[in-house]
Design a protein around this motif. Structure first.
Motif, PDB file in Angstrom:
ATOM      1  N   PHE A 247       0.831  -1.197   0.000  1.00 41.21           N
ATOM      2  CA  PHE A 247       0.000   0.000   0.000  1.00 41.21           C
ATOM      3  C   PHE A 247       0.867   1.247   0.000  1.00 41.21           C
ATOM      4  CE2 PHE A 247      -2.501   3.331   2.067  1.00 41.21           C
ATOM      5  CZ  PHE A 247      -3.688   3.260   1.345  1.00 41.21           C
ATOM      6  N   SER A 248       0.613   2.142  -0.952  1.00 41.13           N
ATOM      7  CA  SER A 248       1.362   3.386  -1.040  1.00 41.13           C
ATOM      8  C   SER A 248       0.645   4.490  -0.289  1.00 41.13           C
ATOM      9  CB  SER A 248       1.544   3.799  -2.509  1.00 41.13           C
ATOM     10  OG  SER A 248       2.106   5.092  -2.598  1.00 41.13           O
ATOM     11  N   LEU A 249       1.395   5.276   0.467  1.00 43.32           N
ATOM     12  CA  LEU A 249       0.826   6.387   1.217  1.00 43.32           C
ATOM     13  C   LEU A 249       0.613   7.620   0.357  1.00 43.32           C
ATOM     14  CD1 LEU A 249       2.885   6.043   4.519  1.00 43.32           C
ATOM     15  CD2 LEU A 249       0.560   5.257   4.074  1.00 43.32           C
ATOM     16  N   GLY A 250       1.015   7.552  -0.922  1.00 43.55           N
ATOM     17  CA  GLY A 250       0.802   8.665  -1.836  1.00 43.55           C
ATOM     18  C   GLY A 250       1.965   8.811  -2.792  1.00 43.55           C
ATOM     19  N   PRO A 251       1.824   9.648  -3.806  1.00 45.61           N
ATOM     20  CA  PRO A 251       2.894   9.847  -4.774  1.00 45.61           C
ATOM     21  C   PRO A 251       4.204  10.248  -4.091  1.00 45.61           C
ATOM     22  CG  PRO A 251       0.878  10.914  -5.521  1.00 45.61           C
ATOM     23  CD  PRO A 251       0.642  10.484  -4.103  1.00 45.61           C
TER      24      PRO A 251
ATOM     25  N   ARG B  54      -7.894  17.267  -2.183  1.00 45.30           N
ATOM     26  CA  ARG B  54      -8.765  16.567  -3.109  1.00 45.30           C
ATOM     27  C   ARG B  54      -8.347  16.864  -4.540  1.00 45.30           C
ATOM     28  NH1 ARG B  54     -11.601  16.714   1.498  1.00 45.30           N
ATOM     29  NH2 ARG B  54     -13.410  15.351   1.763  1.00 45.30           N
ATOM     30  N   GLN B  55      -8.327  15.819  -5.365  1.00 43.74           N
ATOM     31  CA  GLN B  55      -7.917  15.964  -6.754  1.00 43.74           C
ATOM     32  C   GLN B  55      -8.718  14.991  -7.613  1.00 43.74           C
ATOM     33  OE1 GLN B  55      -3.707  15.455  -7.285  1.00 43.74           O
ATOM     34  NE2 GLN B  55      -3.769  15.719  -9.500  1.00 43.74           N
ATOM     35  N   GLN B  56      -9.275  15.504  -8.704  1.00 43.58           N
ATOM     36  CA  GLN B  56     -10.040  14.651  -9.601  1.00 43.58           C
ATOM     37  C   GLN B  56      -9.071  13.890 -10.499  1.00 43.58           C
ATOM     38  OE1 GLN B  56     -13.283  14.908  -8.895  1.00 43.58           O
ATOM     39  NE2 GLN B  56     -13.783  13.098 -10.098  1.00 43.58           N
ATOM     40  N   VAL B  57      -9.004  12.580 -10.315  1.00 37.76           N
ATOM     41  CA  VAL B  57      -8.034  11.744 -11.024  1.00 37.76           C
ATOM     42  C   VAL B  57      -8.741  10.491 -11.528  1.00 37.76           C
ATOM     43  CG1 VAL B  57      -5.826  10.517 -10.871  1.00 37.76           C
ATOM     44  CG2 VAL B  57      -6.217  12.548  -9.469  1.00 37.76           C
ATOM     45  N   ARG B  58      -8.412  10.078 -12.748  1.00 36.01           N
ATOM     46  CA  ARG B  58      -8.969   8.828 -13.269  1.00 36.01           C
ATOM     47  C   ARG B  58      -8.456   7.666 -12.421  1.00 36.01           C
ATOM     48  NH1 ARG B  58      -7.513   5.509 -17.798  1.00 36.01           N
ATOM     49  NH2 ARG B  58      -5.735   6.893 -18.100  1.00 36.01           N
ATOM     50  N   TRP B  59      -9.343   6.712 -12.149  1.00 36.27           N
ATOM     51  CA  TRP B  59      -9.034   5.612 -11.230  1.00 36.27           C
ATOM     52  C   TRP B  59      -9.406   4.283 -11.867  1.00 36.27           C
ATOM     53  CZ3 TRP B  59     -12.217   1.982  -8.688  1.00 36.27           C
ATOM     54  CH2 TRP B  59     -11.652   1.317  -7.599  1.00 36.27           C
TER      55      TRP B  59
ATOM     56  N   TYR C  10      -2.418   9.562 -12.422  1.00 33.01           N
ATOM     57  CA  TYR C  10      -2.010  10.966 -12.343  1.00 33.01           C
ATOM     58  C   TYR C  10      -1.365  11.402 -13.662  1.00 33.01           C
ATOM     59  CZ  TYR C  10      -2.706  10.766  -7.261  1.00 33.01           C
ATOM     60  OH  TYR C  10      -3.248  10.638  -6.005  1.00 33.01           O
ATOM     61  N   ASP C  11      -1.385  12.706 -13.911  1.00 36.08           N
ATOM     62  CA  ASP C  11      -0.774  13.240 -15.125  1.00 36.08           C
ATOM     63  C   ASP C  11       0.712  12.892 -15.200  1.00 36.08           C
ATOM     64  OD1 ASP C  11      -3.182  14.335 -15.895  1.00 36.08           O
ATOM     65  OD2 ASP C  11      -2.734  16.337 -15.109  1.00 36.08           O
ATOM     66  N   GLU C  12       1.376  12.867 -14.049  1.00 37.88           N
ATOM     67  CA  GLU C  12       2.815  12.584 -14.022  1.00 37.88           C
ATOM     68  C   GLU C  12       3.130  11.093 -14.061  1.00 37.88           C
ATOM     69  OE1 GLU C  12       1.439  13.678  -9.781  1.00 37.88           O
ATOM     70  OE2 GLU C  12       1.033  14.274 -11.857  1.00 37.88           O
ATOM     71  N   GLY C  13       2.104  10.255 -14.036  1.00 40.03           N
ATOM     72  CA  GLY C  13       2.316   8.816 -14.121  1.00 40.03           C
ATOM     73  C   GLY C  13       1.374   8.043 -13.221  1.00 40.03           C
ATOM     74  N   ASP C  14       1.221   6.764 -13.481  1.00 38.62           N
ATOM     75  CA  ASP C  14       0.321   5.923 -12.697  1.00 38.62           C
ATOM     76  C   ASP C  14       0.902   5.628 -11.316  1.00 38.62           C
ATOM     77  OD1 ASP C  14      -1.305   5.881 -14.870  1.00 38.62           O
ATOM     78  OD2 ASP C  14      -0.932   3.796 -15.410  1.00 38.62           O
ATOM     79  N   LEU C  15       0.030   5.600 -10.324  1.00 43.09           N
ATOM     80  CA  LEU C  15       0.402   5.209  -8.974  1.00 43.09           C
ATOM     81  C   LEU C  15      -0.406   3.977  -8.584  1.00 43.09           C
ATOM     82  CD1 LEU C  15       1.772   5.648  -6.198  1.00 43.09           C
ATOM     83  CD2 LEU C  15      -0.200   7.065  -5.581  1.00 43.09           C
ATOM     84  N   VAL C  16       0.269   2.822  -8.483  1.00 50.05           N
ATOM     85  CA  VAL C  16      -0.368   1.604  -7.984  1.00 50.05           C
ATOM     86  C   VAL C  16      -0.294   1.687  -6.459  1.00 50.05           C
ATOM     87  CG1 VAL C  16      -0.357  -0.914  -7.974  1.00 50.05           C
ATOM     88  CG2 VAL C  16       0.406   0.333 -10.014  1.00 50.05           C
TER      89      VAL C  16
END
Length: 277
Positions: free
Chosen positions: A87-91, A229-234, A259-265
């Motif tokens: 589990f990632s805590l964020g970018p 809060r950020q609107q991001v495709r999921w 995210y625009d800068e790359g996918d975050l799994v």
């Protein structure tokens, strides 16, 4: 000075003991919510038949026809267990290992999940809830200190669309009137869920053999632990299908923010286990 030192040592020892005992308020809250989740729901008294799948778009119908649900008892709830989830805590932030247990209710569309982990050796527990249309995400450190407790309309919709993403894992939910299906082509179908005044949609993608490959939506806001809060495709990806008790189920699930800068799994589990009630 000696008294102060002894006091500090005793306090630290008490904290360590408290962290090690099984009890936690967050876990107790989860268990209380789950215990009443299916109260008042009718017990499954029928089995799935081919007629249940007839109204669905072709790839959804093929998914159920090939998964082994025909003749299987209709369920009122699903329990899913994930162990040793990455589990990632964020970018750009740390990746930790968590345990994740959830229960989804068909009639109520409630979804309750308990997160159990450690941050730098300190117990961290969380509760994701969607109950009667209200979504929430709470994190507790050291079993006592609430780090965040996110609420609001965006959380309501995010939790609703998360329930939708898991609808194919819970066939009784996929057939309810609160979900409408729209055919796209032989490998894609759009689903829309409407509950408690909120609506969310997404697209399911399938493989040629009938497996569901993924679900993607623009209706899930990325809510950070700091309240941002950020609107991001999921997307949610389902892989490594196995035959378990006659039902073909995915054993790996990944959740991804595009995210625009790359996918975050940010959620990656390869040991998913599903049970029905």
């Amino acid at each position: 000075m000696i008294v102060l030192t002894v006091t500090i040592i005793c306090f630290a020892a008490a904290v360590l003991v408290f962290w090690r005992i099984p009890y936690s308020g967050t876990r107790a809250e989860f268990q209380k919510l789950v215990s009443g989740l299916t109260d008042g729901e009718p017990a499954a008294a029928a089995v799935f038949t081919p007629e249940d799948w007839t109204p669905l778009p072709p790839p959804v119908r093929r998914y159920f026809e090939t998964a082994g649900f025909t003749g299987y008892p209709k369920m009122s709830a699903m329990q899913a267990e994930f162990r040793k989830v990455k589990f990632s805590l964020g970018p750009g932030k740390a990746i930790i290992t968590i345990g994740y247990n959830q229960v989804n209710s068909v009639a109520r569309t409630d979804r309750i999940a308990f997160i159990d982990a450690k941050l730098y050796g300190i117990p961290f527990q969380g509760l994701d809830t969607y109950v009667e249309g209200t979504g929430g995400m709470k994190g507790v450190l050291g079993k006592a200190f609430t780090l965040f407790n996110q609420r609001g309309a965006e959380m309501d919709q995010a939790c609703l669309v998360t329930f939708l993403s898991e609808a194919l894992l819970l066939p009784s939910a996929a057939l309810q009137s609160y979900i409408t299906w729209k055919p796209i082509d032989n490998l894609h179908a759009e689903a829309t869920i409407s509950r408690y005044g909120s609506t969310a949609s997404g697209i399911f993608t399938f493989r040629e053999n009938g497996e569901c490959q993924s679900f993607t939506t623009n209706d899930r806001t990325a809510v950070g632990m700091d309240g941002s809060r950020q609107q991001v495709r999921w997307s949610a990806y389902m892989d490594d299908y196995s035959n378990i008790d006659g039902i073909r189920q995915p054993t790996r699930l990944r959740a991804v923010w595009h995210y625009d800068e790359g996918d975050l799994v940010y959620f990656d589990s390869d040991n998913l286990l599903i049970e029905y009630r």
